[in-house]
Enzyme design. Structure first.
Site, PDB file in Angstrom:
ATOM      1  N   ASP A 203     -51.318  54.956 143.358  1.00 13.78           N
ATOM      2  CA  ASP A 203     -51.657  55.565 142.067  1.00 13.78           C
ATOM      3  C   ASP A 203     -51.590  54.559 140.923  1.00 13.78           C
ATOM      4  O   ASP A 203     -52.011  54.861 139.809  1.00 13.78           O
ATOM      5  CB  ASP A 203     -50.726  56.750 141.795  1.00 13.78           C
ATOM      6  CG  ASP A 203     -51.301  57.742 140.796  1.00 13.78           C
ATOM      7  OD1 ASP A 203     -52.544  57.842 140.712  1.00 13.78           O
ATOM      8  OD2 ASP A 203     -50.522  58.418 140.100  1.00 13.78           O
ATOM      9  N   SER A 227     -54.545  62.148 136.095  1.00 13.17           N
ATOM     10  CA  SER A 227     -55.063  62.274 137.462  1.00 13.17           C
ATOM     11  C   SER A 227     -55.252  63.748 137.786  1.00 13.17           C
ATOM     12  O   SER A 227     -54.361  64.569 137.534  1.00 13.17           O
ATOM     13  CB  SER A 227     -54.091  61.650 138.458  1.00 13.17           C
ATOM     14  OG  SER A 227     -53.877  60.283 138.167  1.00 13.17           O
ATOM     15  N   GLN A 277     -59.871  59.238 144.009  1.00 12.06           N
ATOM     16  CA  GLN A 277     -59.206  60.007 142.963  1.00 12.06           C
ATOM     17  C   GLN A 277     -60.216  60.358 141.880  1.00 12.06           C
ATOM     18  O   GLN A 277     -61.057  59.537 141.512  1.00 12.06           O
ATOM     19  CB  GLN A 277     -58.064  59.203 142.333  1.00 12.06           C
ATOM     20  CG  GLN A 277     -57.284  59.973 141.270  1.00 12.06           C
ATOM     21  CD  GLN A 277     -56.212  59.115 140.625  1.00 12.06           C
ATOM     22  OE1 GLN A 277     -56.482  58.430 139.634  1.00 12.06           O
ATOM     23  NE2 GLN A 277     -55.002  59.134 141.180  1.00 12.06           N
TER      24      GLN A 277
END
Length: 284
Positions: A203, A227, A277
């Site tokens: 991430d 996110s 993502q």
């Protein structure tokens, strides 16, 4: 193992609080909310605690609410199915009774099959690059005082970015980023731990790929970034205490959302994991 890395390993070592229920602490990385990678890594650890002899091959999760880094997180694991080759688990992460993440993880018995992969892209060797920690020390004197501690903190995951963006003077760039990643110090020979650490680290430096073409960063005023979801596919075995190249691109941004993709390669050019993502990148 360095003390800062041991702290992260302990953070991922959840406490059982009932049948298929676990609890994990939170860490404050200087962000307004809990770091999404922490919740992802802990969720995968919780699901892995309910499966034996089958490594995870994919994870799909949605971030539902921002997490509070001053509170622990409860993880409920639901055993969806155990088949002859695959096991599926659903995980719900909660704080104060409210869901902050929901995800599904699939596990598979090890087997042989067809083999192919993309070739590893060109990238400078990690030994030739400054670490994120070193860059942080260089720019900290020019940063707002409240950000200096975050920029210069010790990091369990050493990140060496290729051609890093100045967060206070961004310029428009192609939608592509590269970074080398590894955990600081030697880790135990526990494949589950290595998967959870990669999940945690995946991430970092990811969402920003979709910001590159627009000349903005997390520090840009009137920009809302978060996110929305995160997916990982584990292809082959790897170690997080050895260098991995994280090669990322962003094929599209539209409707206030940016889409990002990533591949992790070891130094031998082996593709070990892939990520995707979608993120909210909204101008207020």
């Amino acid at each position: 193992m360095l003390e800062v890395t041991k702290k992260l390993v302990n953070l991922l070592d959840l406490s059982p609080i009932g049948d298929d229920h676990f609890q994990g602490d939170s860490e404050d990385l200087g962000f307004p909310n809990v770091f999404g990678g922490q919740v992802l890594g802990q969720a995968l650890m919780a699901a892995s605690r309910t499966v034996e002899g089958r490594p995870c091959h994919s994870l799909h999760a949605y971030f539902l609410r921002p997490g509070n880094h001053s509170m622990p997180i409860d993880y409920e694991v639901q055993r969806v199915r155990d088949g002859g080759s695959f096991s599926v688990r659903r995980v719900i992460a909660r704080q104060a009774g409210k869901e902050i993440l929901t995800g599904s993880m699939s596990f598979q018995v090890e087997e042989e099959g067809f083999e192919h992969q993309f070739e590893m892209p060109d990238a400078p060797a990690p030994e030739t690059l400054k670490s994120e920690h070193e860059w942080g020390k260089l720019i900290a004197p020019h940063a707002p005082e409240k950000m200096r501690k975050s920029l210069t903190r010790d990091r369990p995951i050493e990140i060496r970015p290729v051609d890093p963006v100045n967060p206070f003077k961004p310029e428009k760039r192609p939608p592509h980023k590269q970074s080398w990643f590894r955990a600081q110090g030697q880790l135990p020979d526990d494949p589950v731990l290595h998967q959870c650490l990669l999940t945690y680290a995946s991430d970092f430096h990811f969402l920003g790929t979709s910001l590159n073409p627009h000349g903005v960063t997390f520090n840009t005023r009137n920009l809302q970034v978060a996110s929305l979801d995160h997916a990982i596919w584990f292809h082959r075995e790897f170690r997080m205490d050895e260098w991995l190249l994280y090669d990322k691109d962003s094929p599209s941004a539209s409707a206030g959302r940016g889409f990002n993709r990533g591949n992790f390669f070891n130094q031998n050019g082996v593709l070990v994991a892939s990520t995707t993502q979608e993120a909210l990148i909204r101008q207020r």
